[in-house]
Design a protein around this motif. Structure first.
Motif, PDB file in Angstrom:
ATOM      1  N   GLU B  54      98.117 -32.668 -69.172  1.00  0.00           N
ATOM      2  CA  GLU B  54      99.289 -31.868 -69.538  1.00  0.00           C
ATOM      3  C   GLU B  54      98.994 -30.383 -69.408  1.00  0.00           C
ATOM      4  OE1 GLU B  54     101.807 -33.466 -72.834  1.00  0.00           O
ATOM      5  OE2 GLU B  54     101.350 -31.534 -73.759  1.00  0.00           O
ATOM      6  N   ALA B  55     100.001 -29.640 -69.029  1.00  0.00           N
ATOM      7  CA  ALA B  55      99.857 -28.192 -68.908  1.00  0.00           C
ATOM      8  C   ALA B  55      99.663 -27.549 -70.275  1.00  0.00           C
ATOM      9  CB  ALA B  55     101.089 -27.615 -68.221  1.00  0.00           C
ATOM     10  N   THR B  56      99.072 -26.368 -70.269  1.00  0.00           N
ATOM     11  CA  THR B  56      98.869 -25.597 -71.492  1.00  0.00           C
ATOM     12  C   THR B  56      99.894 -24.474 -71.516  1.00  0.00           C
ATOM     13  OG1 THR B  56      96.497 -26.055 -71.379  1.00  0.00           O
ATOM     14  CG2 THR B  56      97.217 -24.284 -72.860  1.00  0.00           C
ATOM     15  N   TYR B  57     100.794 -24.505 -72.498  1.00  0.00           N
ATOM     16  CA  TYR B  57     101.903 -23.569 -72.541  1.00  0.00           C
ATOM     17  C   TYR B  57     101.602 -22.372 -73.433  1.00  0.00           C
ATOM     18  CZ  TYR B  57     104.611 -27.034 -70.062  1.00  0.00           C
ATOM     19  OH  TYR B  57     105.057 -27.901 -69.094  1.00  0.00           O
ATOM     20  N   GLU B  58     102.137 -21.236 -73.027  1.00  0.00           N
ATOM     21  CA  GLU B  58     102.023 -20.018 -73.837  1.00  0.00           C
ATOM     22  C   GLU B  58     103.117 -20.011 -74.900  1.00  0.00           C
ATOM     23  OE1 GLU B  58      99.417 -17.724 -73.365  1.00  0.00           O
ATOM     24  OE2 GLU B  58      98.782 -19.448 -72.130  1.00  0.00           O
TER      25      GLU B  58
END
Lengths: 113, 116
Positions: B54-58
């Motif tokens: 999964e992507a790492t979101y800001e």
């Protein structure tokens, strides 16, 4: 998180003069400081960068200085030309993730012929 | 430096619909990122696209609104979901950590999205 402030927001110089853009950062762990030039409608292009173990770097008419103690870094363009007109962004990042950067708000540089 | 291709380069979309933006790099890169640049403003990091996970979101960005895929080391997609006019912006992918780039980061040409 990191906060990068950039000044001035606009800068107008006469062709042949020098231009200086300044940035400050807040996170002392930041160790990589790139500068990007973005022409209207185009992608940001890396023009110069500096790492925290270096105080100054020069590439032809462009130089960058870094003061780690004061947490500020500056872009210097000498002998400006009309084609230097663009928006310039400073950025700060840490570790090896150069792409994970916090950007300044940008400086619109206009070089008048 | 790596050649980074983004598709589409621009699009006009109806509110409530979704748009998927593709980013293709011509060589393997370690890191891929997605940024947003609102008109006349600076670049804001949306997320880090992680290969195989999964992507790492800001802060301020969530997976439901901006789902990201990264199936391999040369390709990533960003979807802008359930769009509203506030999503009108330029979306840019960025890469770093390739053989040619080292740790410097480079940008795709961007996708100019207008939501009507």
């Amino acid at each position: 998180g990191e906060n990068v402030e950039q000044h001035p927001s606009t800068l107008s110089v006469q062709e042949g003069d020098s231009a200086v853009i300044k940035c400050t950062y807040s996170d002392s762990a930041s160790n990589y400081f790139p500068w990007y030039k973005q022409e209207l409608g185009k992608r940001p292009q890396l023009i110069i960068d500096i790492r925290s173990n270096v105080g100054e770097k020069k590439d032809q008419r462009i130089a960058v200085t870094l003061n780690k103690t004061a947490k500020h870094f500056s872009l210097h363009i000498t002998e400006t030309q009309p084609e230097d007109s663009a928006v310039y962004f400073c950025a700060a990042s840490k570790g090896t993730n150069a792409g994970k950067s916090t950007f300044g708000d940008g400086t619109t540089l206009t070089v008048k012929p | 430096s790596a050649v980074i291709s983004q598709k589409p380069s621009r699009d006009i979309c109806q509110r409530g619909t979704s748009l998927t933006i593709q980013c293709q790099v011509d060589s393997q890169v370690t890191m891929m990122f997605w940024y947003r640049q609102q008109p006349g403003q600076s670049l804001t990091l949306i997320a880090t696209a992680n290969q195989g996970s999964e992507a790492t979101y800001e802060s301020g960005f969530v997976i439901d609104k901006f789902p990201i895929s990264r199936p391999n080391l040369t390709f990533s997609t960003l979807t802008v979901s359930n769009m509203s006019p506030e999503d009108s912006s330029i979306y840019l992918c960025s890469v770093s950590g390739g053989k040619a780039e080292g740790t410097e980061a480079f940008f795709g040409q961007g996708t100019r999205l207008t939501v009507v």
